[in-house]
Design a protein around this motif. Sequence first.
Motif, PDB file in Angstrom:
ATOM      1  N   THR A  74       9.194   0.582  11.613  1.00 59.59           N
ATOM      2  CA  THR A  74       8.238   1.675  11.415  1.00 59.59           C
ATOM      3  C   THR A  74       7.385   1.435  10.177  1.00 59.59           C
ATOM      4  N   THR A  75       8.030   1.081   9.076  1.00 62.95           N
ATOM      5  CA  THR A  75       7.303   0.849   7.828  1.00 62.95           C
ATOM      6  C   THR A  75       6.343  -0.330   7.970  1.00 62.95           C
ATOM      7  N   THR A  76       6.798  -1.381   8.632  1.00 59.41           N
ATOM      8  CA  THR A  76       5.940  -2.555   8.835  1.00 59.41           C
ATOM      9  C   THR A  76       4.721  -2.208   9.691  1.00 59.41           C
ATOM     10  N   THR A  77       4.955  -1.434  10.753  1.00 59.59           N
ATOM     11  CA  THR A  77       3.843  -1.022  11.622  1.00 59.59           C
ATOM     12  C   THR A  77       2.857  -0.149  10.858  1.00 59.59           C
ATOM     13  N   CYS A 101       7.173  -1.734  -1.182  1.00 60.58           N
ATOM     14  CA  CYS A 101       8.010  -0.871  -2.023  1.00 60.58           C
ATOM     15  C   CYS A 101       8.884   0.068  -1.194  1.00 60.58           C
ATOM     16  N   LYS A 102       8.413   0.463  -0.013  1.00 64.58           N
ATOM     17  CA  LYS A 102       9.246   1.298   0.858  1.00 64.58           C
ATOM     18  C   LYS A 102      10.468   0.516   1.329  1.00 64.58           C
ATOM     19  N   LEU A 103      10.238  -0.759   1.663  1.00 62.54           N
ATOM     20  CA  LEU A 103      11.344  -1.576   2.179  1.00 62.54           C
ATOM     21  C   LEU A 103      12.252  -2.094   1.065  1.00 62.54           C
ATOM     22  N   ASN A 115       6.568   4.942  -7.201  1.00 66.92           N
ATOM     23  CA  ASN A 115       7.586   5.917  -6.845  1.00 66.92           C
ATOM     24  C   ASN A 115       7.774   7.004  -7.905  1.00 66.92           C
ATOM     25  N   THR A 116       7.118   6.897  -9.029  1.00 64.94           N
ATOM     26  CA  THR A 116       7.242   7.885 -10.089  1.00 64.94           C
ATOM     27  C   THR A 116       6.334   9.068  -9.791  1.00 64.94           C
TER      28      THR A 116
END
Length: 122
Positions: A74-77, A101-103, A115-116
């Motif tokens: 999902t994140t890659t897509t 950064c999500k992965l 993310n801060t």
Amino acid sequence: MTRFLTLKGWLVVACLALALIVLTMCVVDGRQRAADRLRQTEAHQTLAEGRTAAARDASAIRDQADARDQQINTTTTEATNAIRNAPDDAAAGDHGLRGLCKLYPDRDPRCRMLNTAPGRVG
């Protein structure tokens, strides 16, 4: 008056003693076999419980791996689509970094900045 046993009397006493010994040995052997069967049953039960726990653990691991794979897909897509639709190279790079950064949040030091929350230092 002391009475001595005859040969037949001694033979009867010896046969009774032998029968008592054989009977005692049978009882002891029966108890030992029963105890062995009980230990064997408990061992089988423990083995079955271990197999059940292992199967449950394997299922949980497989479920976590499936969820992780789904999240990666999902994140890659999402990142790929965002990069393709970016107006310029800088925006495409930002989308790529956000996807990375999500992965892998610890992969790049810039991820901590993304993310801060505003007003909070990470």
